[in-house]
Design a protein around this motif. Structure first.
Motif, PDB file in Angstrom:
ATOM      1  N   ALA A 117       0.868  -1.192   0.000  1.00 49.78           N
ATOM      2  CA  ALA A 117       0.000   0.000   0.000  1.00 49.78           C
ATOM      3  C   ALA A 117       0.896   1.230   0.000  1.00 49.78           C
ATOM      4  O   ALA A 117       2.107   1.128   0.182  1.00 49.78           O
ATOM      5  CB  ALA A 117      -0.878  -0.013   1.245  1.00 49.78           C
ATOM      6  N   SER A 157      -8.506   2.804  -5.865  1.00 50.33           N
ATOM      7  CA  SER A 157      -7.078   3.155  -5.911  1.00 50.33           C
ATOM      8  C   SER A 157      -6.920   4.675  -5.889  1.00 50.33           C
ATOM      9  O   SER A 157      -5.984   5.205  -5.281  1.00 50.33           O
ATOM     10  CB  SER A 157      -6.401   2.552  -7.146  1.00 50.33           C
ATOM     11  OG  SER A 157      -6.930   3.091  -8.322  1.00 50.33           O
ATOM     12  N   GLU A 195      -7.458   5.930  -2.251  1.00 48.54           N
ATOM     13  CA  GLU A 195      -6.280   5.649  -1.398  1.00 48.54           C
ATOM     14  C   GLU A 195      -5.147   6.626  -1.734  1.00 48.54           C
ATOM     15  O   GLU A 195      -4.524   7.205  -0.852  1.00 48.54           O
ATOM     16  CB  GLU A 195      -5.788   4.206  -1.636  1.00 48.54           C
ATOM     17  CG  GLU A 195      -6.683   3.134  -1.029  1.00 48.54           C
ATOM     18  CD  GLU A 195      -6.599   1.796  -1.790  1.00 48.54           C
ATOM     19  OE1 GLU A 195      -5.555   1.507  -2.401  1.00 48.54           O
ATOM     20  OE2 GLU A 195      -7.606   1.058  -1.768  1.00 48.54           O
TER      21      GLU A 195
END
Ligand SMILES: NC(=O)c1ccc[n+]([C@@H]2O[C@H](COP(=O)([O-])OP(=O)(O)OC[C@H]3O[C@@H](n4cnc5c(N)ncnc54)[C@H](O)[C@@H]3O)[C@@H](O)[C@H]2O)c1
Length: 444
Positions: free
Chosen positions: A71, A105, A108
């Motif tokens: 991540a 995505s 994030e």
């Protein structure tokens, strides 16, 4: 000047792009939440087969230019660019693309990116996705996110070469500063004189879907001609050669066979149909439904031919050559070879399947199919053979030698790569899709 970039989503597209960016000299952080893929990358192993990519990956890791994370972290704040390469598969319940990975995505990334960095979308998305992503990310980040859509045109089997030396680069949206940054990152491509075509976000999204739809249409066009040829005694391989010499038509993507598959064409044309309907212009893409239907009929055609040959294929032993959707790849997504093998199996045939690279995956994902590692073993067990993926090693099979291993010598060439005369002279009954030979052997 080398830059720091993140590449988000390390599938076929992202892994290749990450390696290519490291080859250009940049510091690359690959972000991939799938732990088993991450483990493989860290051990310098590719979790899929792509010629030349594992070696290049290994070099990039050894040089320290390519590292991996599950991540984003503080390091993402230093990045000059973030490439979004996550998947957009077909939704489970409709033709639409599943864009949840794109928005997830983006949300994030918005927590970790700096206002000076750019976001570059490379995935294939329905028109309108990028604008919504930009709005959502900007709201969440608290600044105007500089988003450029830069669709990827790489072909599996030639992925690294296509990424390092593309035939064109499409850039949609973005500020002048953002575009300049991306061109610095792509400096070797700029230096090679590659055309860069700049446009708005929506047009860039459409370029990719339009290109794939056009290519899929070309394949289904020649396969529609195959349907006519098979009942009229014509030969579509010759037909394709002749029409392909017209430079307005061109010879590429005119190969008769069991049609297209993979993780792109089928889901991309369906997503396009779905998006056009949402936009109220579904009629515009009616032809793509026909393109899809022709493509699926070719798979059924193989089953029908074998059923006709044997009266019924129940209990018959069929050896399928190839599992991946195309040679030089182990990608089984929507593979015509797997579709044919599965249909045969459903009708009670005993199916043996061989693939130079995808055998292990087939055993895991399709345990009902028996994987055979050795060609001679497969031939010796079979009542009929289906060539479903045109791997080089299948083109080189000697019909005399393989014929001695079989009692009945029946082959369906689903890719039109075998020398029909040679196989027939060796005593084989050969069904080559879309060619008059199928008529001549009395099977249609
Ligand atoms: N495969 C090709 O040849 C090709 C060519 C051109 C374009 N594309 C397009 O590129 C996109 C990706 O295709 P692919 O074949 O690489 O798909 P893929 O399924 O192989 O890879 C997608 C990867 O994204 C990861 N991912 C999902 N959510 C994530 C998140 N929130 N953050 C980080 N990673 C995440 C997944 O774990 C997976 O590894 C698709 O839109 C496809 O249409 C693919």
């Amino acid at each position: 000047m080398p830059k720091i970039v993140t590449v988000i989503g390390l599938g076929y597209l992202g892994a290749t792009h990450a390696v290519a960016m490291a080859e250009f000299g940049h510091t690359v952080i690959g972000i991939e939440p799938d732990e088993s893929k991450l483990r493989a990358f860290r051990e310098k192993k590719l979790p899929f087969y792509e010629p030349g990519l594992e070696l290049a990956l290994s070099k990039a890791v050894d040089s320290g230019k390519l590292t991996f994370q599950s991540a984003h972290s503080e390091t993402s704040r230093n990045a000059h660019a973030h490439f979004i390469c996550v998947g957009t598969p077909q939704s489970e319940s409709s033709y639409a693309a599943n864009t949840t990975y794109i928005y997830a995505s983006g949300s994030e990334l918005a927590k970790w990116m700096s206002p000076e960095s750019i976001v570059v979308g490379k995935s294939t998305v329905p028109v309108g996705t990028a604008l919504r992503l930009k709005t959502e990310m900007s709201e969440s980040a608290g600044f105007d996110v500089d988003l450029i859509w830069n669709p990827e045109f790489l072909r599996e089997g030639n992925a690294l070469e296509d990424s390092l030396r593309p035939d064109r680069v499409v850039l949609g949206g973005g500020t002048a500063k953002g575009i300049a940054t991306l061109k610095e990152i792509y400096a070797p491509i700029v230096k090679a004189g590659t055309p860069f075509v700049e446009m708005d976000l929506q047009t860039a999204e459409l370029v990719k879907t339009a290109a794939n739809s056009f290519l899929a249409t070309k394949i289904s066009f020649i396969n529609a001609m195959a349907e006519i040829a098979e009942v009229s005694g014509a030969d579509t391989v010759k037909l394709a050669e002749a029409i392909g010499l017209d430079e307005r038509i061109g010879k590429h993507f005119l190969k008769t066979g069991i049609g297209f598959g993979g993780g792109c064409f089928p889901k991309d044309i369906r997503a396009f149909i779905s998006r056009a309907e949402e936009l109220g212009v579904g009629d515009a893409l009616d032809f793509l439904r026909a393109v899809d239907a022709v493509n699926l009929r070719r798979r059924q055609r193989v089953v029908d031919l074998l059923n006709k040959e044997f009266g019924t294929i129940a209990e018959k032993k069929i050896f399928v050559l190839g599992a991946s959707f195309k040679p030089n790849s182990d990608d089984l997504r929507d593979s015509p070879a797997i579709a044919v093998a599965t249909k045969l199996r459903e009708l009670g045939a005993n199916v043996f399947i061989h693939d130079p690279k995808a055998g292990e995956q087939v055993s895991i994902l399709f345990p009902e199919l028996t994987v055979v590692d050795n060609l001679a073993e497969g031939f010796s067990m079979a009542n009929a053979v289906v060539l479903a993926t045109e791997w080089d090693e299948y083109k080189q099979i000697d019909p005399e030698v393989s014929g001695t291993l079989m009692a009945q010598k029946v082959v369906v060439d689903g890719r039109n790569v075998l020398d029909v005369e040679r196989w027939r002279n060796a005593g084989w009954k050969i069904y080559a899709l879309g060619r008059s030979v199928a008529n001549e052997v009395g099977g249609l």
